[in-house]
Design a protein around this motif. Sequence first.
Motif, PDB file in Angstrom:
ATOM      1  N   VAL A 188       0.826  -1.207   0.000  1.00 39.40           N
ATOM      2  CA  VAL A 188       0.000   0.000   0.000  1.00 39.40           C
ATOM      3  C   VAL A 188       0.861   1.258   0.000  1.00 39.40           C
ATOM      4  CG1 VAL A 188      -1.665   1.339   1.350  1.00 39.40           C
ATOM      5  CG2 VAL A 188      -1.915  -1.142   1.173  1.00 39.40           C
ATOM      6  N   LEU A 189       0.524   2.176  -0.913  1.00 38.22           N
ATOM      7  CA  LEU A 189       1.065   3.535  -0.895  1.00 38.22           C
ATOM      8  C   LEU A 189       0.004   4.439  -0.275  1.00 38.22           C
ATOM      9  CD1 LEU A 189       3.300   5.582  -1.862  1.00 38.22           C
ATOM     10  CD2 LEU A 189       1.886   5.885  -3.917  1.00 38.22           C
ATOM     11  N   ASP A 190       0.350   5.142   0.791  1.00 41.74           N
ATOM     12  CA  ASP A 190      -0.614   6.027   1.447  1.00 41.74           C
ATOM     13  C   ASP A 190      -0.922   7.212   0.530  1.00 41.74           C
ATOM     14  OD1 ASP A 190      -0.518   4.571   4.018  1.00 41.74           O
ATOM     15  OD2 ASP A 190       1.532   5.319   4.057  1.00 41.74           O
ATOM     16  N   PHE A 191      -2.206   7.530   0.410  1.00 44.67           N
ATOM     17  CA  PHE A 191      -2.618   8.613  -0.491  1.00 44.67           C
ATOM     18  C   PHE A 191      -3.765   9.388   0.130  1.00 44.67           C
ATOM     19  CE2 PHE A 191      -5.313  10.035  -4.152  1.00 44.67           C
ATOM     20  CZ  PHE A 191      -4.420  10.982  -4.662  1.00 44.67           C
ATOM     21  N   ASP A 192      -3.575  10.700   0.258  1.00 38.67           N
ATOM     22  CA  ASP A 192      -4.634  11.584   0.738  1.00 38.67           C
ATOM     23  C   ASP A 192      -5.251  12.267  -0.479  1.00 38.67           C
ATOM     24  OD1 ASP A 192      -6.065  13.125   2.918  1.00 38.67           O
ATOM     25  OD2 ASP A 192      -5.097  14.761   1.831  1.00 38.67           O
ATOM     26  N   GLN A 193      -6.456  11.861  -0.815  1.00 35.34           N
ATOM     27  CA  GLN A 193      -7.070  12.355  -2.045  1.00 35.34           C
ATOM     28  C   GLN A 193      -7.370  13.850  -1.973  1.00 35.34           C
ATOM     29  OE1 GLN A 193      -9.714   9.712  -4.063  1.00 35.34           O
ATOM     30  NE2 GLN A 193     -11.128  11.327  -4.621  1.00 35.34           N
ATOM     31  N   ALA A 194      -7.743  14.354  -0.808  1.00 39.29           N
ATOM     32  CA  ALA A 194      -8.105  15.769  -0.681  1.00 39.29           C
ATOM     33  C   ALA A 194      -6.928  16.678  -1.017  1.00 39.29           C
ATOM     34  CB  ALA A 194      -8.621  16.047   0.721  1.00 39.29           C
ATOM     35  N   LEU A 232       4.494  -8.952  -5.591  1.00 40.99           N
ATOM     36  CA  LEU A 232       3.402  -9.626  -6.265  1.00 40.99           C
ATOM     37  C   LEU A 232       2.100  -8.851  -6.098  1.00 40.99           C
ATOM     38  CD1 LEU A 232       4.130 -13.287  -5.052  1.00 40.99           C
ATOM     39  CD2 LEU A 232       4.901 -12.202  -7.188  1.00 40.99           C
ATOM     40  N   GLU A 233       1.485  -8.487  -7.210  1.00 43.46           N
ATOM     41  CA  GLU A 233       0.168  -7.852  -7.193  1.00 43.46           C
ATOM     42  C   GLU A 233      -0.870  -8.906  -7.567  1.00 43.46           C
ATOM     43  OE1 GLU A 233      -0.277  -4.968  -6.061  1.00 43.46           O
ATOM     44  OE2 GLU A 233       1.440  -3.675  -6.535  1.00 43.46           O
ATOM     45  N   THR A 234      -1.909  -9.050  -6.757  1.00 39.85           N
ATOM     46  CA  THR A 234      -2.956  -9.999  -7.101  1.00 39.85           C
ATOM     47  C   THR A 234      -3.845  -9.478  -8.225  1.00 39.85           C
ATOM     48  OG1 THR A 234      -4.350  -9.143  -5.310  1.00 39.85           O
ATOM     49  CG2 THR A 234      -3.007 -11.109  -4.840  1.00 39.85           C
ATOM     50  N   HIS A 235      -3.932  -8.136  -8.383  1.00 36.76           N
ATOM     51  CA  HIS A 235      -4.700  -7.528  -9.466  1.00 36.76           C
ATOM     52  C   HIS A 235      -4.446  -6.032  -9.434  1.00 36.76           C
ATOM     53  CE1 HIS A 235      -7.267  -7.194  -5.909  1.00 36.76           C
ATOM     54  NE2 HIS A 235      -8.022  -6.303  -6.518  1.00 36.76           N
ATOM     55  N   ALA A 236      -5.019  -5.323 -10.396  1.00 33.07           N
ATOM     56  CA  ALA A 236      -4.936  -3.856 -10.402  1.00 33.07           C
ATOM     57  C   ALA A 236      -6.010  -3.325  -9.456  1.00 33.07           C
ATOM     58  CB  ALA A 236      -5.137  -3.313 -11.806  1.00 33.07           C
ATOM     59  N   HIS A 237      -5.621  -2.961  -8.267  1.00 33.48           N
ATOM     60  CA  HIS A 237      -6.549  -2.631  -7.190  1.00 33.48           C
ATOM     61  C   HIS A 237      -7.333  -1.351  -7.485  1.00 33.48           C
ATOM     62  CE1 HIS A 237      -4.442  -5.628  -4.747  1.00 33.48           C
ATOM     63  NE2 HIS A 237      -3.335  -5.117  -5.263  1.00 33.48           N
ATOM     64  N   ALA A 238      -8.568  -1.320  -7.001  1.00 37.05           N
ATOM     65  CA  ALA A 238      -9.419  -0.149  -7.164  1.00 37.05           C
ATOM     66  C   ALA A 238      -9.620   0.608  -5.856  1.00 37.05           C
ATOM     67  CB  ALA A 238     -10.786  -0.559  -7.718  1.00 37.05           C
ATOM     68  N   ASP A 239      -8.936   0.181  -4.791  1.00 36.17           N
ATOM     69  CA  ASP A 239      -9.186   0.782  -3.484  1.00 36.17           C
ATOM     70  C   ASP A 239      -7.935   1.301  -2.796  1.00 36.17           C
ATOM     71  OD1 ASP A 239      -8.104  -1.753  -2.974  1.00 36.17           O
ATOM     72  OD2 ASP A 239     -10.112  -2.594  -2.665  1.00 36.17           O
ATOM     73  N   HIS A 240      -6.782   1.063  -3.371  1.00 38.30           N
ATOM     74  CA  HIS A 240      -5.559   1.647  -2.835  1.00 38.30           C
ATOM     75  C   HIS A 240      -4.510   1.730  -3.936  1.00 38.30           C
ATOM     76  CE1 HIS A 240      -4.470  -2.662  -2.442  1.00 38.30           C
ATOM     77  NE2 HIS A 240      -3.246  -2.237  -2.645  1.00 38.30           N
ATOM     78  N   LEU A 241      -3.557   2.630  -3.758  1.00 34.00           N
ATOM     79  CA  LEU A 241      -2.445   2.761  -4.688  1.00 34.00           C
ATOM     80  C   LEU A 241      -1.350   1.789  -4.274  1.00 34.00           C
ATOM     81  CD1 LEU A 241      -4.090   5.444  -4.929  1.00 34.00           C
ATOM     82  CD2 LEU A 241      -1.926   6.575  -5.489  1.00 34.00           C
ATOM     83  N   SER A 242      -0.653   1.248  -5.245  1.00 28.79           N
ATOM     84  CA  SER A 242       0.409   0.288  -4.955  1.00 28.79           C
ATOM     85  C   SER A 242       1.720   1.000  -4.624  1.00 28.79           C
ATOM     86  CB  SER A 242       0.636  -0.631  -6.158  1.00 28.79           C
ATOM     87  OG  SER A 242       1.788  -1.434  -5.951  1.00 28.79           O
ATOM     88  N   ALA A 243       2.422   0.458  -3.640  1.00 25.41           N
ATOM     89  CA  ALA A 243       3.747   0.969  -3.275  1.00 25.41           C
ATOM     90  C   ALA A 243       4.863   0.135  -3.900  1.00 25.41           C
ATOM     91  CB  ALA A 243       3.900   0.977  -1.760  1.00 25.41           C
ATOM     92  N   ALA A 244       4.538  -0.716  -4.871  1.00 23.91           N
ATOM     93  CA  ALA A 244       5.544  -1.618  -5.425  1.00 23.91           C
ATOM     94  C   ALA A 244       6.780  -0.893  -5.971  1.00 23.91           C
ATOM     95  CB  ALA A 244       4.915  -2.508  -6.494  1.00 23.91           C
ATOM     96  N   PRO A 245       6.646   0.196  -6.747  1.00 21.44           N
ATOM     97  CA  PRO A 245       7.860   0.853  -7.256  1.00 21.44           C
ATOM     98  C   PRO A 245       8.767   1.388  -6.151  1.00 21.44           C
ATOM     99  CG  PRO A 245       5.954   1.535  -8.522  1.00 21.44           C
ATOM    100  CD  PRO A 245       5.430   0.796  -7.321  1.00 21.44           C
ATOM    101  N   TYR A 246       8.168   1.936  -5.108  1.00 20.66           N
ATOM    102  CA  TYR A 246       8.944   2.441  -3.975  1.00 20.66           C
ATOM    103  C   TYR A 246       9.682   1.304  -3.278  1.00 20.66           C
ATOM    104  CZ  TYR A 246       9.878   4.618   0.590  1.00 20.66           C
ATOM    105  OH  TYR A 246      10.473   5.076   1.739  1.00 20.66           O
ATOM    106  N   LEU A 247       9.005   0.184  -3.068  1.00 18.56           N
ATOM    107  CA  LEU A 247       9.648  -0.956  -2.430  1.00 18.56           C
ATOM    108  C   LEU A 247      10.732  -1.551  -3.316  1.00 18.56           C
ATOM    109  CD1 LEU A 247       6.551  -2.678  -0.818  1.00 18.56           C
ATOM    110  CD2 LEU A 247       8.312  -1.334   0.342  1.00 18.56           C
TER     111      LEU A 247
END
Length: 307
Positions: A54-60, A87-102
């Motif tokens: 998970v990449l933390d994201f504040d939409q506001a 490993l990503e199980t799918h392209a998530h619709a509820d959070h941003l991925s932190a994979a590149p940062y990791l």
Amino acid sequence: MFDQPLATARTQVLAAKSSVRAPVVTTFFDEATFTATHVVHDPATLRAAIIDPVLDFDQASGRTKHTSADKVIAHVEAHGLTVDWLLETHAHADHLSAAPYLKEKLGGQIVIGAAIRTVQDVFGKVFNEGPAFARDGSQFDLLMEDGHGFRVGSIDSVALHVPGHTPACLAYVIGDAVFVGDTLFMPDYGTARADFPGGDARTLYRSIRRLMELPDETRVFLCHDYKAAGRDQFTWETTIGAERTANVHVHAGVSEDEFVAMREARDATLGMPRLILPSIQVNMRAGNLPEPDGNGVRYLRLPVDLL
């Protein structure tokens, strides 16, 4: 569609049942998005995989943070782990991925299902992406097909294509554990929605029945938990046996037609996930933000009156 790959994957798992290794699984739960990120490692070699970070994201404010990902990094470093897989199980619709940062901090290959190309094509049109946005999955390091074998250290693992929630969903069987993404939730909560573009309730049912061919004692790790009514704590681990006998939506005895009718009726009442628009735009790019505009600022699109 699944007959031959399923037979192969099932044979691999069951044939090795007597010698299946148990990975160590440590989970980091992000309550803001109800997402479980799993760090999975082989205790013999200390090689590891990180699943659905998970990449933390504040939409506001439009700001990202690495607080959740940094907790994962601290764990990996404290235990002397070497990360081979993101490993990503799918392209998530509820959070941003932190994979590149990791990947930048820890290494490892970013992996998703090969059908991500379908997702990229659909949402490339939704967000009116230009020709610079590749729809061939090349943003990821590796696209896994159904039955793709790999190893976490010395632990035999296999990817299973389990579409229905999205076209590109994968479950990862790693030793005696399976990481199912959004295909299943805890038995008292049921199953994932199937009404996103490319989703399909009938396909989801068949994917779930496929997973339930795994041995009863297989540990099941989920991507989300929302605390079913009457339960006080978040939890993200169950077993195939518990899912088969007690899942409120799809336990043994629930027919395909019954499930489809339930799932479609339920999905019709659901609103869109809070972060779906930014999440899909980022995650279809393997967790990367769009390229900066001429002013050096990155932007996410907000289609109006579309979804």
